[in-house]
Scaffold this active site. Structure first.
Site, PDB file in Angstrom:
ATOM      1  N   HIS A  18      -3.793  -5.565   2.356  1.00  0.00           N
ATOM      2  CA  HIS A  18      -3.461  -5.828   3.760  1.00  0.00           C
ATOM      3  C   HIS A  18      -4.133  -7.150   4.148  1.00  0.00           C
ATOM      4  CE1 HIS A  18      -2.099  -1.687   4.117  1.00  0.00           C
ATOM      5  NE2 HIS A  18      -3.252  -1.267   3.631  1.00  0.00           N
ATOM      6  N   ARG A  29     -12.754   6.438  -0.235  1.00  0.00           N
ATOM      7  CA  ARG A  29     -11.580   5.568  -0.113  1.00  0.00           C
ATOM      8  C   ARG A  29     -11.943   4.174  -0.603  1.00  0.00           C
ATOM      9  NH1 ARG A  29      -7.425   7.248   2.902  1.00  0.00           N
ATOM     10  NH2 ARG A  29      -6.745   5.151   3.481  1.00  0.00           N
ATOM     11  N   CYS A  46       0.800  -1.232   0.000  1.00  0.00           N
ATOM     12  CA  CYS A  46       0.000   0.000   0.000  1.00  0.00           C
ATOM     13  C   CYS A  46       0.839   1.291   0.000  1.00  0.00           C
ATOM     14  CB  CYS A  46      -0.969  -0.033   1.172  1.00  0.00           C
ATOM     15  SG  CYS A  46      -2.357   1.065   0.948  1.00  0.00           S
TER      16      CYS A  46
HETATM   17  N1  GLN Z   1      -2.015   6.892   2.788  1.00  0.00           N
HETATM   18  C1  GLN Z   1      -2.151   6.101   1.557  1.00  0.00           C
HETATM   19  C2  GLN Z   1      -3.588   6.168   1.009  1.00  0.00           C
HETATM   20  O1  GLN Z   1      -4.492   6.572   1.740  1.00  0.00           O
HETATM   21  C3  GLN Z   1      -1.770   4.663   1.837  1.00  0.00           C
HETATM   22  C4  GLN Z   1      -2.725   3.970   2.795  1.00  0.00           C
HETATM   23  C5  GLN Z   1      -2.205   2.608   3.239  1.00  0.00           C
HETATM   24  O2  GLN Z   1      -1.029   2.365   3.350  1.00  0.00           O
HETATM   25  N2  GLN Z   1      -3.179   1.685   3.556  1.00  0.00           N
HETATM   26  O3  GLN Z   1      -3.815   5.808  -0.135  1.00  0.00           O
END
Ligand code: GLN
Length: 252
Positions: A196, A132, A95
């Site tokens: 994840h 998101r 990520c």
């Molecule tokens: N901050 C980055 C985003 O929001 C990565 C998030 C993460 O590592 N899960 O895309």
């Protein structure tokens, strides 16, 4: 006893989603085969690591703020990292780390976080911070010419573009972008992914691919890993796959 060396980058800043569990899975699956996985950490302020000394370099996910803070430090190693990628060190990037190995990451505040430019993709967060990519995700990947489903959990605002060799085809969830057909970035010695979970706890075949690759590269010969009893893992995977792939709803 065979040994492998893993460098764990920024465990204090890129560890928001439990991705350290990937290292625990690798350690376990190595130990079950009499392979010792030696893990060394690197945090801002430590002496510069020699990336070529390691079989695996691992970095996890993190919030925009932490990505912005560590980016300046990470960029110091741009050339060394590029060289070690080309020489075949295995990179497992989750990520936020995935994003930072591209050209740049444009955060949710509109700030540009320069990337290492190791790969040509780039990432831009959706301007609406409530949008998101969050939820379970299943992709289909091909490792050593064998297809397998990969199961995980995604939580990212960043939308990643210009990926020439994706890690997988999205069967359920979002992927590199909202409702994308592709997820992650892949080369034989690089798995960069939004998954994840931790990733390797739900996907033992991916863990074994990494271990096998590292042993073959280190010893310059073909390796057949001892089969482990993955009954529990496979029962859990079947349950998850039955659940997600029957309900192809995608949450945004
Ligand atoms: N901050 C980055 C985003 O929001 C990565 C998030 C993460 O590592 N899960 O895309």
């Amino acid at each position: 006893m065979e040994e492998l060396r893993l460098l764990y980058l920024y465990p204090d800043m890129l560890e928001l989603y439990g991705d350290y569990g990937n290292i625990q899975v690798l350690k376990y699956r190595c130990a079950q085969r009499d392979i010792k996985l030696n893990v060394e950490q690197y945090v801002v302020g430590d002496n510069a690591p020699n990336f070529n000394d390691y079989d695996i370099v691992f970095a996890g996910g993190g919030a925009d703020n932490e990505q912005s803070i560590l980016s300046e430090d990470l960029l110091k190693y741009k050339n060394e990292i590029k060289e070690s990628v080309e020489k075949g060190t295995f990179y497992l990037l989750i990520c936020g780390a995935y994003q930072l190995f591209g050209k740049y990451y444009k955060g949710v505040e509109g700030n540009i976080i320069p990337g290492l430019e190791v790969f040509d993709y780039y990432t831009e967060a959706a301007p609406d911070r409530s949008k998101r990519c969050i939820g379970n995700i299943v992709t289909k990947v091909k490792l050593d010419d064998k297809e397998t489903e990969v199961i995980g959990f995604e939580n990212h605002g960043g939308q990643t573009f210009n990926v020439d060799t994706p890690f997988g085809e999205v069967l359920y969830g979002n992927g590199n972008k909202f409702q994308d057909s592709e997820e992650g970035y892949f080369r034989k010695n690089v798995i960069a992914t939004y998954l994840h979970g931790p990733l390797l706890s739900k996907n033992p075949k991916v863990a074994d691919y990494i271990i096998k690759y590292c042993l073959e590269r280190k010893n310059n010969n073909k390796v057949e890993l001892k089969e482990l009893d993955d009954t529990l893992e496979e029962n859990c995977r079947k349950q998850l796959l039955d659940n997600f792939l029957k309900n192809k709803k995608i949450s945004i």
